[in-house]
Design an enzyme around this catalytic site. Structure first.
Site, PDB file in Angstrom:
ATOM      1  N   CYS A 107       0.866  -1.172   0.141  1.00  0.00           N
ATOM      2  CA  CYS A 107      -0.151  -0.005   0.057  1.00  0.00           C
ATOM      3  C   CYS A 107       0.929   1.135   0.074  1.00  0.00           C
ATOM      4  CB  CYS A 107      -0.785   0.137   1.277  1.00  0.00           C
ATOM      5  SG  CYS A 107      -1.861  -1.726   1.568  1.00  0.00           S
TER       6      CYS A 107
ATOM      7  N   ARG B 210       1.789   1.620  -5.908  1.00  0.00           N
ATOM      8  CA  ARG B 210       1.656   0.513  -4.931  1.00  0.00           C
ATOM      9  C   ARG B 210       0.424  -0.247  -4.582  1.00  0.00           C
ATOM     10  NH1 ARG B 210       6.372   1.253  -1.523  1.00  0.00           N
ATOM     11  NH2 ARG B 210       5.207   0.300  -0.095  1.00  0.00           N
TER      12      ARG B 210
ATOM     13  N   TRP C 228      -3.471  -1.626  -1.552  1.00  0.00           N
ATOM     14  CA  TRP C 228      -3.363  -3.067  -2.217  1.00  0.00           C
ATOM     15  C   TRP C 228      -3.840  -4.035  -1.096  1.00  0.00           C
ATOM     16  CZ3 TRP C 228      -0.728  -7.744  -1.170  1.00  0.00           C
ATOM     17  CH2 TRP C 228      -0.510  -8.747  -2.331  1.00  0.00           C
TER      18      TRP C 228
ATOM     19  N   ASN D 114       0.257   0.672   6.180  1.00  0.00           N
ATOM     20  CA  ASN D 114       0.891  -0.203   5.371  1.00  0.00           C
ATOM     21  C   ASN D 114       1.902  -1.596   5.891  1.00  0.00           C
ATOM     22  OD1 ASN D 114       2.175  -1.352   2.959  1.00  0.00           O
ATOM     23  ND2 ASN D 114       3.838  -0.038   3.210  1.00  0.00           N
ATOM     24  N   GLY D 115       1.373  -2.737   5.432  1.00  0.00           N
ATOM     25  CA  GLY D 115       1.927  -3.765   6.117  1.00  0.00           C
ATOM     26  C   GLY D 115       0.871  -4.660   6.818  1.00  0.00           C
TER      27      GLY D 115
ATOM     28  N   GLU E 132      12.298 -14.420 -17.413  1.00  0.00           N
ATOM     29  CA  GLU E 132      11.865 -12.979 -17.267  1.00  0.00           C
ATOM     30  C   GLU E 132      10.750 -12.483 -18.394  1.00  0.00           C
ATOM     31  OE1 GLU E 132      11.381  -8.778 -16.018  1.00  0.00           O
ATOM     32  OE2 GLU E 132      12.045 -10.806 -14.780  1.00  0.00           O
TER      33      GLU E 132
ATOM     34  N   LYS F 197       6.967 -11.299 -17.549  1.00  0.00           N
ATOM     35  CA  LYS F 197       6.384 -10.002 -18.167  1.00  0.00           C
ATOM     36  C   LYS F 197       5.089 -10.094 -18.817  1.00  0.00           C
ATOM     37  CE  LYS F 197       8.880  -7.077 -16.469  1.00  0.00           C
ATOM     38  NZ  LYS F 197       9.099  -7.880 -15.517  1.00  0.00           N
TER      39      LYS F 197
ATOM     40  N   GLU G 165       2.356 -11.156 -16.400  1.00  0.00           N
ATOM     41  CA  GLU G 165       2.002  -9.925 -15.516  1.00  0.00           C
ATOM     42  C   GLU G 165       1.104  -9.121 -16.322  1.00  0.00           C
ATOM     43  OE1 GLU G 165       5.646  -8.620 -12.358  1.00  0.00           O
ATOM     44  OE2 GLU G 165       5.943  -8.568 -14.632  1.00  0.00           O
TER      45      GLU G 165
ATOM     46  N   HIS H 245      11.916 -32.956 -21.189  1.00  0.00           N
ATOM     47  CA  HIS H 245      11.332 -33.513 -19.835  1.00  0.00           C
ATOM     48  C   HIS H 245      10.232 -33.250 -19.104  1.00  0.00           C
ATOM     49  CE1 HIS H 245      15.308 -35.170 -19.560  1.00  0.00           C
ATOM     50  NE2 HIS H 245      16.098 -34.025 -19.985  1.00  0.00           N
TER      51      HIS H 245
ATOM     52  N   LYS I  44       3.814  -2.600  -6.966  1.00  0.00           N
ATOM     53  CA  LYS I  44       5.058  -2.316  -7.188  1.00  0.00           C
ATOM     54  C   LYS I  44       6.079  -2.749  -6.397  1.00  0.00           C
ATOM     55  CE  LYS I  44       8.657  -0.797  -9.746  1.00  0.00           C
ATOM     56  NZ  LYS I  44       8.720  -1.319 -10.948  1.00  0.00           N
TER      57      LYS I  44
END
Length: 606
Positions: free
Chosen positions: A2, A28, A75, A101-102, A480, A484, A487, A503, A601
């Site tokens: 947040c 955030r 968030w 936040n937390g 990566e 992306k 996401e 495999h 983020k």
């Protein structure tokens, strides 16, 4: 996750400044937003689920005046996105307003205790216990500051908290495990989760430590520990321009930050390499810094973890034992470490909770720690023994782009310092490597100028799934690229080591699953063999390779080309093409590119 913003001044325009801060912090969290403003009486609270634009619509009809205010963009962790769960939260009355936040880990026990004493809760959040506890202490006749301190002592978990109280002209704030910084201007103060929140107003900041308590009034601020003892925190000036945190004419932050990579890389490299002599000059790591290191461990999450894999592979190829670990796993099941172990925490924000937990675990076990981060003054930078700053500038898009490139280059430089200190010799091809690093910003610009990623994204937009493969340093680039893609497109995407296709993953390959193959100049024939395996099953192949790679052109339906370069940095160029692919695929699908669902983020909860 947040975002918190607070402002303290003697004017009546707190709402405008809070809204600017909230919009700067929306990366955030964007499940809901709210603010509280105080001007003589109870804090006036306004909050709405959804994006900040919904809150602004409410405030357009009724704008409170006042010089003190707190704001929050959420968030969700406890409870779904609703008006009731949005911050700020109040107690049974309206005299206390809090943003947080937390995670308050003991909120369940505190809630039951408060309910037993008659308190009524309106939300599902862990945060709401805080104003209720403050109310109880105020009812005992103590000052707001004392009530705040007593409440904080009851909290377990990670938190950054800011509070307004009816009878006070101050904002009270503290942090423990979640970031909080102070902005200092002439006659005005700001508090925020991240510096970009108040860059429009000031670039003078104070980075707080865990346990610091701030009381900010229009005529000054005081920072103490939880017992009330004064502590000294230095005012620092950040070198980020407010315009760096804006879109600059681009449709999305992500696209802007992809295009900022040549500049970011120049900043990362500036003054650190001499291509002619092959010398590396890291300001805080002179020769001999790591001569007592026998092994290196990288800890990181998400995109930073992929950069850490690159760093580990570069070291391993030069006879320095190294391995990358997911920070969340390392924190709970760490490998053996000792005084000769160097643990490198790779974290864009320097505030990632899992990475901080891993670093703390390593340091407690006797390891030496280094933070590779983008944020001067971040928790990781301050808690580790040393820090290497990647100098990428502010990154607002939730999907990391330019910071990955800068992390890889920073780890390449750090790796060369380690090779020389640990093995006593330079890398055999260091002149070629450093020449490639010097050319890298210009080559990234070539990719940006001539890419056909949008055409490729359009061609395969209706596919069932998307696979990414690579070898050596191409493997973390494949990981990566898949990250992306998933996401921001919300489509199924997976990255694999190319040799692992046979495999298991090959069972998923069909004509409707394009495979993106990263060629980095090493193990070319082996990667080509994997491409042929895919080709034989009828799946379309998109190669990321140089424009003179005849075999790639022969066996791929299309090629995203990159300039010829050293294999150790070829992945940076390939990754830029895959970033653009993901961006354009998401844009064609109409996705919320800068605010992908369920993501934020800076991940400051474990």
């Amino acid at each position: 996750m947040c975002g918190i913003i607070a402002c303290v001044g003697d004017s009546d325009d707190a709402v405008d400044e809070l809204l600017v801060g909230l919009e700067n912090l929306e990366y955030r969290g964007y499940d809901s937003a709210g603010l509280a403003v105080k001007n003589g009486g109870d804090p006036a609270v306004f909050k709405r689920k959804g994006e900040i634009s919904r809150l602004k619509d409410v405030l357009a009809d009724e704008t409170p005046s006042g010089g003190l205010g707190i704001g929050h963009t959420r968030w969700s962790t406890h409870g779904p996105p609703t008006d009731a769960n949005a911050h700020p939260h109040t107690g049974c009355g309206d005299r206390v307003a809090v943003v947080h936040n937390g995670i308050i880990e003991n909120h369940g026990a505190l809630r039951e205790e408060l309910r037993a004493r008659g308190h009524v809760f309106d939300s599902d959040t862990d945060t709401e216990v805080i104003p209720h506890l403050v109310e109880e202490h105020l009812a005992e006749g103590v000052s707001p500051e004392t009530a705040f301190r007593r409440t904080v002592r009851r909290l377990s978990g990670s938190y950054a908290v800011a509070m307004l109280v009816e009878e006070s002209d101050a904002v009270y704030a503290t942090r423990s495990g979640s970031p909080l910084v102070v902005g200092v201007d002439d006659g005005e103060y700001f508090l925020a989760s991240d510096v970009p929140a108040f860059l429009d107003f000031t670039d003078d900041v104070i980075y707080l430590d865990d346990g610091d308590v701030v009381v900010a009034r229009p005529d000054g601020h005081v920072i103490t520990d939880l017992d009330g003892n004064a502590v000294e925190r230095t005012v620092q000036t950040v070198d980020w321009d407010p315009e760096d945190a804006g879109k600059g004419g681009y449709d999305h932050y992500m696209l802007k930050e992809i295009h900022e990579q040549p500049t970011a890389l120049r900043q990362t490299l500036r003054g650190r390499v001499d291509a002619q002599t092959g010398e590396v000059a890291l300001e805080d790591f002179p020769p001999g810094t790591f001569e007592d290191v026998s092994r290196v461990q990288f800890v990181a999450c998400g995109t930073s973890y992929h950069a850490g894999i690159v760093g580990a592979r570069l070291l391993g190829a030069r006879d320095v034992p190294a391995r990358a670990f997911l920070a969340s796993e390392y924190a709970t099941s760490p490998p053996p470490v000792d005084g000769e172990t160097l643990v490198v925490g790779v974290t864009q924000s320097g505030e990632t909770a899992d990475t901080l937990a891993a670093l703390r675990r390593a340091r407690a076990a006797g390891a030496r720690t280094v933070a590779v981060t983008n944020v001067v003054g971040s928790t990781a930078a301050r808690e580790c023994d040393d820090a290497l700053f990647i100098r990428a500038g502010p990154e607002i898009g939730v999907a990391a782009t330019k910071t990955f490139s800068s992390q890889v280059v920073s780890l390449t430089l750090l790796g060369e310092r380690l090779v020389r200190d640990v093995t006593g010799s330079r890398s055999d091809d260091v002149e070629e490597l450093f020449a490639a690093l010097s050319d890298l910003p210009g080559q990234v610009q070539q990719v940006l100028d001539y890419t056909k990623a949008r055409r490729v994204a359009k061609r395969y937009r209706d596919s069932d799934a998307y696979f990414f493969i690579g070898r050596d340093t191409g493997f973390p680039v494949a990981l990566e690229g898949a990250l992306k893609f998933k996401e921001i497109t919300y489509e199924h995407a997976e990255g694999f080591a190319a040799g692992e296709l046979k495999h298991g993953p090959l069972a998923l390959v069909t004509p409707e699953t394009p495979v993106f193959a990263v060629f980095n100049g090493r193990d070319h024939e082996k990667t080509l063999g994997n491409v042929k395996e895919v080709e034989a099953r009828g799946a379309p192949v998109v190669a990321v390779a140089t424009d003179d790679d005849e075999a790639a052109f022969e066996h791929a339906e299309t090629v995203l080309t990159v300039p010829e370069t050293h294999p150790d940095v070829a992945g940076v160029l390939a990754n830029v093409q895959l970033q653009l692919l993901s961006y354009h695929a998401a844009d064609l699908l109409g996705r919320s590119i800068d605010k992908p669902r369920n993501l934020a983020k800076s991940v400051t909860v474990e």
